[in-house]
Design an enzyme around this catalytic site. Structure first.
Site, short mmCIF file in Angstrom:
data_model
loop_
_atom_site.label_atom_id
_atom_site.label_comp_id
_atom_site.label_asym_id
_atom_site.label_seq_id
_atom_site.Cartn_x
_atom_site.Cartn_y
_atom_site.Cartn_z
N ARG A 149 -16.37 -62.16 -9.23
CA ARG A 149 -15.05 -62.72 -9.22
C ARG A 149 -15.02 -63.93 -8.83
NH1 ARG A 149 -13.27 -59.14 -11.80
NH2 ARG A 149 -12.13 -57.44 -11.03
N HIS A 178 -13.33 -65.15 -18.74
CA HIS A 178 -13.29 -63.80 -18.13
C HIS A 178 -13.39 -62.66 -19.34
CE1 HIS A 178 -11.91 -61.27 -14.50
NE2 HIS A 178 -12.54 -60.66 -15.41
C1 OXD Z 1 -12.82 -55.68 -14.35
C2 OXD Z 1 -12.67 -57.16 -15.01
O1 OXD Z 1 -12.75 -55.75 -13.12
O2 OXD Z 1 -12.22 -57.31 -16.06
O3 OXD Z 1 -12.87 -54.76 -15.13
O4 OXD Z 1 -12.88 -58.11 -14.35
#
Ligand code: OXD
Length: 306
Positions: free
Chosen positions: A221, A269
């Site tokens: 994250r 992402h």
């Molecule tokens: C997840 C993401 O948590 O895509 O799956 O970040």
């Protein structure tokens, strides 16, 4: 009885189609077009508006649309009594591992150096492999797969996590053994869950404890990383560069310095994106299990946050 999908701003038509394909009898409602809040028993969430779940009086189960649940747990209005599950699926694990292996190999075999040399027509055969000792932070379903595949490729791999673990087939460190872990490695892959304990863990103090020239890969994250501290650590040479798929603010703002750094690779992402076809069967299975009071698949511990 129905399922609500709440994922503002995301096109979830493939989720609805896939639910219909697997079980046409399940009624699906998609936020914000909710027909009947009373009938909703299961909510599938990705970045839902905080506090909205109290509008569904008969909710019995919350499912994350992905592997992470931090976006759910950051809603302080969710009662602890409501079970939460996440997606654990080879359709998420394999792409994640492939992404991390790509980033690791790019660094180890210095692809960027050769790309830059090609532009300059430079033939430089020196040091074709960087000595690379890999540290994986977060050794759950995703991190565990990365460790096994990197070991298979011949890398020395070390693991780090919150809780003690025995019988791992790799050296494992936990809790306050972070300095010993960092001492052993020079490429760090962050795959930790985001919790109050791990938020901002990749900060200047952390970087200064790393071996000089350590490389960072973050696929967990954005809030694990203090972004200005990374730039400082790269500037002072403590950290040699980074491969980042997640950011504090997404999409990464146009004016963000990471876009222009030749030491940082930015991807949007996409390391691993949930595939409804392989993820939905476990959601349907949990839907049945909750009705029959059976133990759920991939239920998280709300106190630990993963
Ligand atoms: C997840 C993401 O948590 O895509 O799956 O970040």
């Amino acid at each position: 009885m129905s399922i609500v999908i709440i994922s503002p701003g995301r096109d979830v038509s493939s989720w609805v189609k896939t639910f219909n394909k697997f079980d046409p009898k399940i009624d699906i409602q998609v936020f914000p077009d909710i027909r009947d809040k009373e009938s909703v028993e299961l909510a599938i969430l990705w970045q839902h508006p905080k506090g909205i779940l109290k509008e569904f009086p008969n909710l019995k189960l919350i499912c994350s649309m992905g592997a992470g649940v931090d976006h759910i747990l950051s809603d302080s209005e969710i009662p602890l009594s409501l079970p939460i599950t996440r997606i654990v699926d080879p359709g998420l694990t394999i792409p994640m591992t492939n992404y991390v292996v790509m980033a690791t190999l790019n660094h180890h075999r210095q692809l960027y150096r050769y790309q830059s040399n090609q532009k300059k027509k430079v033939w430089d055969m020196s040091d074709p492999e960087l000595e690379t000792k890999v540290g994986v932070m977060g050794v759950g379903a995703l991190g565990g797969d990365v460790i096994q595949k990197l070991k298979f490729l011949g890398f020395s791999v070390f693991g780090y996590g919150n809780s003690p673990k025995s019988n791992t087939d790799y050296p494992y460190f936990h809790g306050d053994e972070l300095p010993q872990f960092l001492n052993n490695v020079n490429l760090i892959i962050c795959m930790l869950p985001l919790t109050p304990l791990t938020e901002n863990i990749l900060n200047l103090d952390f970087f200064r404890k790393c071996n000089k020239g350590t490389y960072i890969i973050n696929v967990a994250r954005g809030n694990h990383l203090v972004e200005d501290d990374l730039l400082t650590a790269i500037g002072e040479g403590t950290i040699s560069g980074a491969f980042l798929d997640v950011f504090r603010k997404e999409p990464l703002p146009q004016e963000h310095p990471f876009w222009n750094s030749d030491k940082i690779t930015v991807t949007p992402h996409i390391a691993s994106v949930t595939n409804p076809n392989s993820a939905i069967p476990q959601v349907i299975e949990n839907y049945k299990r909750i009705k029959n009071h059976k133990p759920l698949l991939n239920q998280i511990n709300q106190i630990l946050g993963y």
